[in-house]
Write a protein that holds these residues in place. Structure first.
Motif, mmCIF file in Angstrom:
data_model
loop_
_atom_site.group_PDB
_atom_site.id
_atom_site.type_symbol
_atom_site.label_atom_id
_atom_site.label_comp_id
_atom_site.label_asym_id
_atom_site.label_seq_id
_atom_site.Cartn_x
_atom_site.Cartn_y
_atom_site.Cartn_z
ATOM 1 N N LEU A 151 52.446 -14.682 69.073
ATOM 2 C CA LEU A 151 51.480 -13.804 69.732
ATOM 3 C C LEU A 151 51.774 -12.340 69.448
ATOM 4 O O LEU A 151 50.846 -11.527 69.289
ATOM 5 C CB LEU A 151 51.484 -14.056 71.242
ATOM 6 C CG LEU A 151 50.943 -15.416 71.697
ATOM 7 C CD1 LEU A 151 51.248 -15.644 73.173
ATOM 8 C CD2 LEU A 151 49.449 -15.519 71.436
ATOM 9 N N SER A 152 53.042 -11.995 69.368
ATOM 10 C CA SER A 152 53.418 -10.601 69.094
ATOM 11 C C SER A 152 52.979 -10.157 67.705
ATOM 12 O O SER A 152 52.871 -8.951 67.439
ATOM 13 C CB SER A 152 54.927 -10.416 69.246
ATOM 14 O OG SER A 152 55.315 -10.566 70.591
ATOM 15 N N TYR A 170 49.988 -18.436 79.169
ATOM 16 C CA TYR A 170 50.646 -19.587 78.551
ATOM 17 C C TYR A 170 51.580 -20.214 79.576
ATOM 18 O O TYR A 170 52.344 -19.497 80.233
ATOM 19 C CB TYR A 170 51.460 -19.151 77.333
ATOM 20 C CG TYR A 170 50.671 -19.080 76.047
ATOM 21 C CD1 TYR A 170 50.932 -19.951 75.002
ATOM 22 C CD2 TYR A 170 49.664 -18.137 75.885
ATOM 23 C CE1 TYR A 170 50.214 -19.895 73.817
ATOM 24 C CE2 TYR A 170 48.930 -18.070 74.709
ATOM 25 C CZ TYR A 170 49.214 -18.953 73.682
ATOM 26 O OH TYR A 170 48.497 -18.892 72.512
ATOM 27 N N ILE A 171 51.531 -21.532 79.703
ATOM 28 C CA ILE A 171 52.410 -22.245 80.620
ATOM 29 C C ILE A 171 53.336 -23.132 79.800
ATOM 30 O O ILE A 171 52.917 -24.149 79.234
ATOM 31 C CB ILE A 171 51.593 -23.073 81.637
ATOM 32 C CG1 ILE A 171 50.698 -22.135 82.455
ATOM 33 C CG2 ILE A 171 52.527 -23.878 82.545
ATOM 34 C CD1 ILE A 171 49.781 -22.837 83.421
ATOM 35 N N CYS A 172 54.589 -22.722 79.714
ATOM 36 C CA CYS A 172 55.583 -23.394 78.868
ATOM 37 C C CYS A 172 56.773 -23.794 79.734
ATOM 38 O O CYS A 172 57.868 -23.242 79.610
ATOM 39 C CB CYS A 172 56.028 -22.485 77.736
ATOM 40 S SG CYS A 172 54.691 -21.823 76.722
ATOM 41 N N VAL A 173 56.539 -24.749 80.621
ATOM 42 C CA VAL A 173 57.567 -25.166 81.568
ATOM 43 C C VAL A 173 57.960 -26.609 81.272
ATOM 44 O O VAL A 173 57.228 -27.344 80.600
ATOM 45 C CB VAL A 173 57.061 -25.032 83.017
ATOM 46 C CG1 VAL A 173 56.729 -23.576 83.327
ATOM 47 C CG2 VAL A 173 55.840 -25.920 83.268
ATOM 48 N N PRO A 174 59.114 -27.082 81.785
ATOM 49 C CA PRO A 174 59.509 -28.479 81.591
ATOM 50 C C PRO A 174 58.507 -29.421 82.250
ATOM 51 O O PRO A 174 57.737 -29.019 83.129
ATOM 52 C CB PRO A 174 60.876 -28.548 82.284
ATOM 53 C CG PRO A 174 61.372 -27.144 82.339
ATOM 54 C CD PRO A 174 60.143 -26.295 82.486
ATOM 55 N N PRO A 175 58.520 -30.688 81.849
ATOM 56 C CA PRO A 175 57.537 -31.640 82.375
ATOM 57 C C PRO A 175 57.480 -31.698 83.893
ATOM 58 O O PRO A 175 56.396 -31.773 84.476
ATOM 59 C CB PRO A 175 57.996 -32.979 81.786
ATOM 60 C CG PRO A 175 58.704 -32.603 80.524
ATOM 61 C CD PRO A 175 59.370 -31.297 80.808
ATOM 62 N N PHE A 176 58.639 -31.644 84.548
ATOM 63 C CA PHE A 176 58.674 -31.788 86.007
ATOM 64 C C PHE A 176 58.117 -30.568 86.733
ATOM 65 O O PHE A 176 57.855 -30.633 87.942
ATOM 66 C CB PHE A 176 60.111 -32.045 86.484
ATOM 67 C CG PHE A 176 61.084 -30.939 86.153
ATOM 68 C CD1 PHE A 176 61.238 -29.852 86.991
ATOM 69 C CD2 PHE A 176 61.839 -31.000 84.986
ATOM 70 C CE1 PHE A 176 62.131 -28.832 86.685
ATOM 71 C CE2 PHE A 176 62.736 -29.990 84.675
ATOM 72 C CZ PHE A 176 62.878 -28.902 85.530
ATOM 73 N N ALA A 214 50.566 -24.233 61.116
ATOM 74 C CA ALA A 214 49.915 -24.855 62.266
ATOM 75 C C ALA A 214 50.252 -24.156 63.582
ATOM 76 O O ALA A 214 49.388 -23.973 64.444
ATOM 77 C CB ALA A 214 50.295 -26.330 62.351
ATOM 78 N N LYS A 215 51.500 -23.746 63.746
ATOM 79 C CA LYS A 215 51.913 -23.124 65.008
ATOM 80 C C LYS A 215 51.301 -21.737 65.177
ATOM 81 O O LYS A 215 51.177 -21.245 66.306
ATOM 82 C CB LYS A 215 53.432 -23.060 65.082
ATOM 83 C CG LYS A 215 54.073 -24.443 65.200
ATOM 84 C CD LYS A 215 55.585 -24.375 65.173
ATOM 85 C CE LYS A 215 56.185 -25.775 65.272
ATOM 86 N NZ LYS A 215 57.668 -25.755 65.198
ATOM 87 N N THR A 216 50.926 -21.117 64.089
ATOM 88 C CA THR A 216 50.198 -19.848 64.179
ATOM 89 C C THR A 216 48.727 -20.106 64.466
ATOM 90 O O THR A 216 48.114 -19.424 65.304
ATOM 91 C CB THR A 216 50.345 -19.051 62.874
ATOM 92 O OG1 THR A 216 51.733 -18.760 62.665
ATOM 93 C CG2 THR A 216 49.559 -17.753 62.929
ATOM 94 N N ALA A 271 59.463 -18.927 73.647
ATOM 95 C CA ALA A 271 59.897 -17.894 72.697
ATOM 96 C C ALA A 271 59.145 -18.010 71.384
ATOM 97 O O ALA A 271 58.783 -16.994 70.766
ATOM 98 C CB ALA A 271 61.398 -18.001 72.466
ATOM 99 N N ARG A 272 58.865 -19.232 70.948
ATOM 100 C CA ARG A 272 58.097 -19.424 69.709
ATOM 101 C C ARG A 272 56.698 -18.870 69.858
ATOM 102 O O ARG A 272 56.194 -18.163 68.977
ATOM 103 C CB ARG A 272 58.042 -20.913 69.365
ATOM 104 C CG ARG A 272 57.402 -21.218 68.023
ATOM 105 C CD ARG A 272 57.086 -22.676 67.917
ATOM 106 N NE ARG A 272 55.835 -23.030 68.563
ATOM 107 C CZ ARG A 272 55.558 -24.212 69.085
ATOM 108 N NH1 ARG A 272 56.467 -25.166 69.095
ATOM 109 N NH2 ARG A 272 54.374 -24.442 69.628
ATOM 110 N N HIS A 273 56.045 -19.181 70.967
ATOM 111 C CA HIS A 273 54.697 -18.647 71.190
ATOM 112 C C HIS A 273 54.729 -17.122 71.288
ATOM 113 O O HIS A 273 53.842 -16.440 70.761
ATOM 114 C CB HIS A 273 54.093 -19.237 72.456
ATOM 115 C CG HIS A 273 53.635 -20.653 72.316
ATOM 116 N ND1 HIS A 273 52.613 -21.030 71.473
ATOM 117 C CD2 HIS A 273 54.069 -21.793 72.918
ATOM 118 C CE1 HIS A 273 52.414 -22.340 71.558
ATOM 119 N NE2 HIS A 273 53.293 -22.827 72.425
#
Length: 322
Positions: free
Chosen positions: A17-18, A64-70, A261-263, A11-13
């Motif tokens: 991006l939007s 963008y791949i924003c998934v949990p570690p597993f 930084a996040k931007t 959601a942050r990304h």
């Protein structure tokens, strides 16, 4: 852009991006369809119940791949099979071979990539590097003293990889930037009092850097709030304390971070995808070096012994800059 995952980081990304005039979020996929639908609705995008459906829909320039570690592995390989650039959120995986295979495939296809080590884009990190120019660091003290994130999988070692891999990897990446590569680690976990399979709630570690510096890392998720996160370094005549929000110089002078930084990390990846001039500071292969360090610390804690790393394990190939 397509986004795989619809949690808080995704959601942050999406929000960042939007805000770019040259980016459209085409689709968002998540194994929880309701979560995907909620985030997609906020950005005028289509929702998908799985990443295969997102990729099959076509029309993407990058993902963008924003998934949990597993959950890392299949999403990356499927995206790369479509010959699409990827932005991957840390940590890269629960084990090393998955991340190494992904890195090799990115290299084989010569695709742009980036990993979400956004701390490298903090303006205070640039200033810290300038202040340390010509002054080798001799002592580094890293901390991640905080709380348990509000996600059900986080306390399970087989799903998160533990606090060092999932959280303190940011501090380790910063240590590589300001101090250099690590050649030996010895991590000692606190006495385990949780349920079987749960992560260590506190760990202390010693690190030896290739350049001669000694290092310490302390992590804990026992607290009710975020207490201390950052890296302190001591060099000849100067002490720096770099946190998420400010740089403290010699305990007296404070420089606040500009909070952009996040931007920047997203903007530079977009620039790379567009084929323009781009300052991608952490391509996947560079992030893999930090991941190796985090996994070495986790292994040391689990096996109760020191773990050595090759002196060049974190070194970038000739001609490549972070």
């Amino acid at each position: 852009m397509g986004i795989i995952g619809a949690g808080n980081v995704a959601a942050r990304h999406a929000d960042v991006l939007s805000g770019f005039p040259d980016v459209t979020i085409a689709g968002i996929a998540d194994t929880d369809p309701r979560r995907a639908e909620d985030l997609a609705a906020r950005h005028g995008a289509r929702a998908y119940g799985g990443h295969a459906d997102l990729l099959s829909a076509g029309g993407l320039d990058a993902v963008y791949i924003c998934v949990p570690p597993f959950a890392h592995g299949a999403p990356e390989f499927d995206v790369l099979s479509c010959n699409l650039p990827i932005f991957v959120e840390k940590p890269l995986s629960l084990e090393l071979h998955t991340a190494e295979n992904i890195s090799a495939e990115i290299d084989r296809r010569s695709l742009p990539s980036a990993v979400g080590h956004h701390w490298r884009y903090r303006n205070i990190v640039d200033q810290a590097r300038d202040l340390l120019d010509g002054r080798p660091v001799r002592l580094a003290l890293g901390h991640w003293l905080g709380t348990v994130p509000p996600v059900g999988w986080w306390l399970q070692a087989g799903m998160s990889g533990g606090q060092i891999v999932e959280q303190a990897v940011h501090v380790l990446d910063l240590a590589r930037v300001l101090v250099g590569e690590v050649t030996m680690v010895h991590a000692v976990p606190s006495e385990h009092t949780g349920q079987d399979g749960e992560i260590d709630r506190a760990t202390a570690a010693v690190m030896r850097f290739a350049g001669g510096a000694a290092g310490l890392l302390a992590t804990s998720c026992l607290l009710a709030h975020q207490h201390r996160v950052g890296l302190e370094v001591c060099a000849e005549g100067i002490a720096l304390d770099v946190s998420e929000t400010r740089l403290l110089i010699d305990g007296r002078r404070v420089i606040e971070d500009d909070g952009q930084a996040k931007t920047r990390v997203d903007r530079q990846f977009v620039n790379a995808v567009r084929g323009g001039q781009a300052d991608v500071r952490v391509p996947y292969r560079e992030a893999l070096r930090t991941h190796r360090l985090a996994l070495a610390l986790a292994r040391s804690a689990a096996e109760h012994r020191p773990v050595a790393l090759a002196p060049d394990a974190g070194r970038l190939p000739a001609g490549v800059s972070p």
